[in-house]
Design an enzyme around this catalytic site. Structure first.
Site, PDB file in Angstrom:
ATOM      1  N   GLY A 140       0.748  -1.229   0.019  1.00  0.00           N
ATOM      2  CA  GLY A 140      -0.040  -0.054   0.000  1.00  0.00           C
ATOM      3  C   GLY A 140       1.016   1.213  -0.100  1.00  0.00           C
TER       4      GLY A 140
ATOM      5  N   GLY B 143       2.751   2.292  -2.760  1.00  0.00           N
ATOM      6  CA  GLY B 143       2.611   3.014  -3.862  1.00  0.00           C
ATOM      7  C   GLY B 143       3.543   2.537  -4.877  1.00  0.00           C
ATOM      8  CE  LYS B 144       5.484  -3.152  -3.176  1.00  0.00           C
ATOM      9  NZ  LYS B 144       4.614  -2.601  -1.614  1.00  0.00           N
ATOM     10  CB  SER B 145       0.920  -1.287  -8.030  1.00  0.00           C
ATOM     11  OG  SER B 145       1.311  -2.608  -7.327  1.00  0.00           O
ATOM     12  CE1 TYR B 146      -1.715   6.577  -8.969  1.00  0.00           C
ATOM     13  CE2 TYR B 146       0.725   7.461  -8.885  1.00  0.00           C
ATOM     14  CZ  TYR B 146      -0.918   7.746  -8.915  1.00  0.00           C
ATOM     15  OH  TYR B 146      -1.116   8.964  -9.722  1.00  0.00           O
TER      16      TYR B 146
ATOM     17  CG  ASP C 229       4.972  -3.688  -8.384  1.00  0.00           C
ATOM     18  OD1 ASP C 229       5.263  -3.274  -7.315  1.00  0.00           O
ATOM     19  OD2 ASP C 229       3.756  -3.581  -8.631  1.00  0.00           O
TER      20      ASP C 229
ATOM     21  N   GLY D 279       5.246  -6.859  -1.186  1.00  0.00           N
ATOM     22  CA  GLY D 279       5.130  -6.033   0.128  1.00  0.00           C
ATOM     23  C   GLY D 279       6.320  -6.462   0.937  1.00  0.00           C
TER      24      GLY D 279
HETATM   25  N1  LIG Z   1       1.731   9.049  -5.590  1.00  0.00           N
HETATM   26  C1  LIG Z   1       0.535   8.471  -5.611  1.00  0.00           C
HETATM   27  N2  LIG Z   1      -0.525   9.477  -5.967  1.00  0.00           N
HETATM   28  C2  LIG Z   1      -1.849   8.924  -5.738  1.00  0.00           C
HETATM   29  N3  LIG Z   1      -2.051   7.750  -5.344  1.00  0.00           N
HETATM   30  C3  LIG Z   1      -1.301   7.018  -4.972  1.00  0.00           C
HETATM   31  C4  LIG Z   1       0.007   7.154  -5.093  1.00  0.00           C
HETATM   32  N4  LIG Z   1       0.703   6.488  -4.556  1.00  0.00           N
HETATM   33  C5  LIG Z   1       0.117   5.396  -4.222  1.00  0.00           C
HETATM   34  N5  LIG Z   1      -1.247   5.860  -4.409  1.00  0.00           N
HETATM   35  C6  LIG Z   1      -2.709   5.066  -4.172  1.00  0.00           C
HETATM   36  O1  LIG Z   1      -2.492   4.341  -3.055  1.00  0.00           O
HETATM   37  C7  LIG Z   1      -3.130   2.893  -2.897  1.00  0.00           C
HETATM   38  C8  LIG Z   1      -1.986   2.016  -2.850  1.00  0.00           C
HETATM   39  O2  LIG Z   1      -1.092   1.971  -3.846  1.00  0.00           O
HETATM   40  P1  LIG Z   1      -0.464   0.682  -4.539  1.00  0.00           P
HETATM   41  O3  LIG Z   1      -1.247  -0.283  -4.700  1.00  0.00           O
HETATM   42  O4  LIG Z   1       0.300   1.150  -5.506  1.00  0.00           O
HETATM   43  O5  LIG Z   1       0.614   0.485  -3.355  1.00  0.00           O
HETATM   44  P2  LIG Z   1       1.420  -1.256  -3.274  1.00  0.00           P
HETATM   45  O6  LIG Z   1       2.716  -0.731  -2.782  1.00  0.00           O
HETATM   46  O7  LIG Z   1       1.714  -1.475  -4.850  1.00  0.00           O
HETATM   47  O8  LIG Z   1       0.695  -2.161  -2.628  1.00  0.00           O
HETATM   48  P3  LIG Z   1       0.665  -3.721  -3.003  1.00  0.00           P
HETATM   49  O9  LIG Z   1       2.195  -4.282  -2.258  1.00  0.00           O
HETATM   50  O10 LIG Z   1      -0.346  -4.138  -2.375  1.00  0.00           O
HETATM   51  O11 LIG Z   1       0.731  -3.916  -4.445  1.00  0.00           O
HETATM   52  C9  LIG Z   1      -3.722   2.732  -4.432  1.00  0.00           C
HETATM   53  O12 LIG Z   1      -4.742   3.210  -4.295  1.00  0.00           O
HETATM   54  C10 LIG Z   1      -2.756   4.117  -5.234  1.00  0.00           C
HETATM   55  O13 LIG Z   1      -3.865   4.537  -6.234  1.00  0.00           O
END
Ligand SMILES: Nc1ncnc2c1ncn2[C@@H]1O[C@H](COP(=O)(O)OP(=O)(O)OP(=O)(O)O)[C@@H](O)[C@H]1O
Length: 627
Positions: free
Chosen positions: A355, A357-360, A498, A501
């Site tokens: 959560g 923001g890695k995937s973002y 990516d 977690g």
């Molecule tokens: N820089 C950003 N701007 C806007 N929204 C963001 C940003 N970074 C993360 N988010 C939002 O926060 C939430 C979590 O982000 P994301 O899924 O990318 O996390 P993650 O680290 O990839 O999680 P996981 O490990 O579960 O895949 C998502 O809804 C994403 O849209």
């Protein structure tokens, strides 16, 4: 106009007067005639009367045949004898009665004549009155005529004066115009005189030009052949310059590459960025939007973390604040991306807790893509730009590592497991048999590749979100180039990872399959840490095989490869410990320098079949990837 009207009116009046005169004359004539007739009638009547009187006198003179009848008297005394003398004559009786009749007729005639006379007199009187009126009218008309004539004369005089004045003015004007015309004429004459020499010059020029025109085809031919020669010369010069430039360009390119490498070497082959994700609306509502991270306005490589009143400072290569856009982030990594066109191997990892923001950052969202799509598009456009000199091929593979199992995301069956093997050509390089590589030739292909990868990833799991946080997703882009002129070949690989977690297992309290998932993640992240640490310490042995991830990325992590670690953190106080661990890791990684390890060769030639064969235990220098 007024004068003309008056003249017309005068003519009308004259005409009217003439008509009235005629009427008066006619009436006068009629009056004369009736007077004449009356005199004649009087004369006739007088004559008739005279004749009647004469007749009467003649009758009276004739002795009458008298029969005297005496009436018997009753008395003797005849005091009074009435004697009636009766003319007994029948002729006289008839004559008398005829005369009486005649007389009566004449009397009638006379009275008629008298009546006629009266009427005539009346008519005469009327005529006289009319005549008097007409005369008066004639006088009035004559007066009017005289007045009109007088006015006409005055007007005529005025008109005459006006005419004279206008003529005079026109004359004066004509005189002045005439004067001006004369002056102009004099000027024109003068000009004519001065133009004559110019005309003569022009005539000479014209003759000269005429001669030139006649000679033109010949001159043109000569000029064309001269120009042709010059053009040939210029083309030759340009060719020489081009060759020279090409040589210089190649030299510059090599220099640039060397400089870039030197720069990377100086900066360290591993670069570490940190991206702080924004606080969502939901989180803001539940935590009052409090964050524990703050930024340095003068230095974009510094991040402050406040914990229980203590401020920790982290120094990285670059810190992206929560408002940083996908484009801004990509700007910072694009030079790394394009370096794979020059034949470098590049790894970009997104590291952080679930959560954060890695995937973002890596994948992005539909209307705001992340590094993966942007990198592929940039490579594609760069390759197109160099298409005149280079023949490039871009291939893409997508791999997922879940529970230490490698799955092909672009293949026909996403549940098929893949293995990593040594290339049988004896080069020591690795390859993955059965891994699908799709060649992208247009931006449309890029879109299709991502759609396929996403679809295959979703097919093999029940909850994609959960699954994606527990597996590593790798996008492997290979750029192979062939220089059309020199025949030089390059090959670079860009690995966009990516990571799963990074949170602690103890915190998640997992059991069963979850525990196994967590252990696998832990193992692979730990192995990645070990590899980086071994490279940093220039160990003779680097434990690439301790995890599928490091084994697969072996080529891209050693030698003159370039690595970027994008550490994702959450600013929320509830994620404090994870954020601190991630930032500590980031800072330590930053000091690691990849170097060409001689042990690499050693490891390539290893006969071990197990990927975990060379597992390496990190001592005090170990970088704990799994926190
Ligand atoms: N820089 C950003 N701007 C806007 N929204 C963001 C940003 N970074 C993360 N988010 C939002 O926060 C939430 C979590 O982000 P994301 O899924 O990318 O996390 P993650 O680290 O990839 O999680 P996981 O490990 O579960 O895949 C998502 O809804 C994403 O849209």
């Amino acid at each position: 106009n007024q004068a003309r009207q008056r003249e017309r009116r005068l003519a009308e009046l004259e005409q009217e007067l003439l008509e009235k005169n005629c009427t008066v004359e006619a009436l006068q004539e009629r009056l004369d005639k009736s007077g004449q007739r009356r005199a004649e009638a009087e004369q006739t009547l007088t004559l008739r009367l005279q004749e009647c009187e004469d007749e009467l006198a003649r009758q009276a003179a004739t002795p009458p045949r008298v029969k005297v009848r005496t009436r018997p008297s009753h008395s003797k005394r005849v005091p009074y004898v009435t004697q009636t003398v009766e003319v007994e004559s029948a002729d006289s009786h008839r004559a008398v009665s005829e005369l009486q009749v005649k007389n009566g007729a004449l009397q009638d005639q006379l009275s008629l004549q008298r009546q006629l006379l009266k009427e005539l007199e009346k008519q005469l009187h009327d005529s006289q009155r009319t005549c008097t009126q007409l005369r008066t009218q004639i006088l009035v008309y004559e007066g009017e005529m005289q007045r009109a004539q007088g006015q006409l004369e005055v007007q005529m005089q005025n008109l005459e004066e006006e005419k004279n004045r206008v003529i005079e003015d026109a004359f004066i004007r004509a005189e002045s115009e005439m004067k001006a015309v004369h002056e102009n004429l004099a000027g024109v004459r003068m000009n004519l005189l001065t133009l004559q020499p110019a005309l003569r010059t022009l005539t000479v020029d014209y003759n000269c030009l005429k001669k030139q025109v006649q000679d033109y085809p010949f001159l043109l031919e000569t000029a064309i052949s001269e120009v042709k020669q010059e053009i040939c010369q210029v083309i030759n010069d340009a060719n020489t310059t081009n060759q020279d430039l090409l040589r210089k360009y190649k030299r510059e390119m090599n220099l640039r590459k060397k400089c870039h490498n030197e720069l990377v070497r100086l900066k360290g082959n591993i670069r570490v960025f940190c991206r702080v994700r924004p606080v969502s609306q939901e989180e803001q509502d539940s935590t009052d939007g409090k964050t524990m991270l703050s930024f340095d306005s003068d230095d974009d490589a510094v991040l402050y973390l406040t914990n229980k009143g203590k401020v920790m400072t982290f120094e990285l290569d670059k810190v992206f604040h929560p408002q940083a856009t996908q484009e801004e982030v990509f700007q910072e990594v694009q030079s790394l991306v394009t370096s794979c066109i020059d034949g470098f191997n590049v790894c970009i990892f997104a590291y952080g807790q679930t959560g954060s923001g890695k995937s973002y950052t890596m994948e992005g969202v539909a209307d705001d893509p992340g590094i993966n799509q942007r990198a592929l598009r940039l490579l594609f456009s760069e390759v197109m730009e160099n298409a005149s000199d280079w023949d490039y091929t871009i291939t893409v593979s997508m791999v997922e590592i879940y529970n230490e199992t490698l799955r092909n995301l672009l293949g026909g069956n996403p549940t098929d497991k893949l293995d990593i093997k040594l290339n049988p050509d004896g080069s020591g390089s690795l390859y993955v048999p059965g891994l699908t590589e799709i060649t992208v030739q247009s931006p449309d292909d890029i879109k299709k590749v991502f759609e396929l990868g996403h679809m295959n990833r979703a097919t093999a799991c029940t909850n994609l979100n959960e699954h994606s946080s527990r597996s590593h997703a790798l996008l492997i882009i290979t750029v192979s180039g062939l220089n059309i002129t020199t025949g030089n070949r390059t090959q670079g690989k860009l690995n966009l990872v990516d990571l799963a977690g990074s949170e602690r297992i103890s915190k998640s309290g997992a059991e069963g399959s979850r525990l196994r998932e967590a252990q696998c993640i832990n193992k692979s992240l730990s192995a990645l840490g070990d590899v980086i640490n071994a490279l940093r310490c220039k160990h003779s042995h680097v434990p690439f095989r301790n995890s599928r991830l490091t084994y697969l990325l072996q080529d891209s992590l050693c030698g003159d490869s370039k690595t970027l670690m994008m550490v994702q953190v959450s600013p929320l106080p509830s994620n404090m410990s994870e954020t601190v661990c991630s930032l500590k890791f980031a800072q330590r990684v930053r000091s690691v320098e990849l170097s060409y390890s001689s042990s690499r060769k050693h490891e390539y030639s290893s006969t071990s079949s197990s990927p975990t064969h060379d597992s390496y235990t990190i001592a005090s220098q170990s970088i704990p990837f799994n926190i």
